[in-house]
Design an enzyme around this catalytic site. Sequence first.
Site, short mmCIF file in Angstrom:
data_model
loop_
_atom_site.label_atom_id
_atom_site.label_comp_id
_atom_site.label_asym_id
_atom_site.label_seq_id
_atom_site.Cartn_x
_atom_site.Cartn_y
_atom_site.Cartn_z
N GLU A 134 0.86 -1.20 0.00
CA GLU A 134 0.00 0.00 0.00
C GLU A 134 0.89 1.24 0.00
OE1 GLU A 134 -3.37 0.83 -0.20
OE2 GLU A 134 -2.47 2.83 -0.18
N CYS A 230 -14.49 -1.83 -7.76
CA CYS A 230 -15.86 -1.64 -7.26
C CYS A 230 -16.53 -0.57 -8.12
CB CYS A 230 -15.87 -1.28 -5.78
SG CYS A 230 -14.90 0.18 -5.39
C1 SAM Z 1 -9.94 -0.28 -3.63
S1 SAM Z 1 -8.73 0.21 -2.50
C2 SAM Z 1 -8.16 -1.35 -1.88
C3 SAM Z 1 -9.07 -1.96 -0.84
C4 SAM Z 1 -8.44 -3.17 -0.17
N1 SAM Z 1 -8.04 -4.16 -1.15
C5 SAM Z 1 -9.37 -3.81 0.83
O1 SAM Z 1 -10.00 -4.82 0.53
O2 SAM Z 1 -9.46 -3.30 1.97
C6 SAM Z 1 -7.39 0.65 -3.56
C7 SAM Z 1 -6.10 0.98 -2.84
O3 SAM Z 1 -5.08 1.19 -3.83
C8 SAM Z 1 -4.20 2.18 -3.35
N2 SAM Z 1 -3.46 2.71 -4.51
C9 SAM Z 1 -3.65 3.87 -5.16
N3 SAM Z 1 -2.74 4.00 -6.15
C10 SAM Z 1 -1.97 2.88 -6.12
C11 SAM Z 1 -0.85 2.43 -6.87
N4 SAM Z 1 -0.34 3.15 -7.86
N5 SAM Z 1 -0.29 1.25 -6.54
C12 SAM Z 1 -0.82 0.50 -5.52
N6 SAM Z 1 -1.86 0.88 -4.77
C13 SAM Z 1 -2.43 2.06 -5.07
C14 SAM Z 1 -5.11 3.16 -2.64
O4 SAM Z 1 -4.38 3.96 -1.72
C15 SAM Z 1 -6.14 2.25 -1.98
O5 SAM Z 1 -5.74 1.94 -0.67
#
Ligand code: SAM
Length: 302
Positions: A134, A230
Amino acid sequence: MTPSTPTGLERYRPLIPDWDEFLAACKRPLSTDLRTNTLRINPDDLRDRLLGKGIRVEPFAWEPTYFRTTRTVGATVEHWAGLFYLQEVVQSVPVAALDPQPGELVLDLCAAPGGKATDIAARMRNRGCLVANEPNGRRQQALLANVNRIGAWNIAISEYRGQDFPIGDGFDRVLVDAPCSAEGTLRKEPSLRGGALPSAIRRLAGIQQMLILRAFDLLRVGGRLVYSTCTFAPEENEAIVAYLLERRRARVLPISASFPHASGVTAWGDTAYPSEVSDCVRIYPHHLDSGGGFVARIERLA
Ligand SMILES: C[S@@+](CC[C@H](N)C(=O)[O-])C[C@H]1O[C@@H](n2cnc3c(N)ncnc32)[C@H](O)[C@@H]1O
């Protein structure tokens, strides 16, 4: 886009035959779902404990670790002690498709706040290694707190941008639960009721393309990738899977889904996607009376 082109949620009408049910579900308040933390307790014992406090919970036949309730359960000792995780049942679908096994090397590329990572650790029975990545420092704090509360001891936390995650030993399984326009969360996020902005969808699709390619390259040959969002936008879903299929030796695998859902779409506007994307799963709010989502299961070929 011409002035007559439908915008917002309305543009999804051709994809959703049961449109009125979809709209009605989008307007209903959400129930509370919770996932039993099987590292600490089994579902029957959790249900009995909650019932003992006058909190009735209903099980899901197709996902026995989950319950639904109309009661507020966050401020209970059972929650603080990590006996369950508050999480919509739709969130179980990507993890079930990933099917992580004890002893494997698994990567969750976009992990905070850890709903799916802690589910993966429980399915691995805390054996093997799960790297929960993350890049956002504040969200990483929430991830760490949840990992500790749940007692998921096989998790190592990293903080790369997913597209820069270093290539090393091949992972058995990788989950990309991508940052997305989140239209499927509109029942708890009223600002999304009109659908996502086209500029946001375009920006996020650029990030998702980088994430899916890097995630695939991190797999061992024969390894499994699950890509989930989502959101409803095909530009962030089937188009991203098609982008991978054009560039890598990959195939889409069917997902065993014994709950109401729709198939991945193979055409959107002027664009046709490979027929195999129909094996992906779309979940709309009326299917599970929850949020919406998209899940693809992909194998790395030799
Ligand atoms: C949909 S949320 C993930 C939810 C998590 N999988 C859960 O079930 O609790 C997407 C996540 O991707 C992170 N994110 C944003 N840009 C990213 C990147 N370039 N590489 C990896 N993660 C990233 C965000 O900070 C966020 O926490």
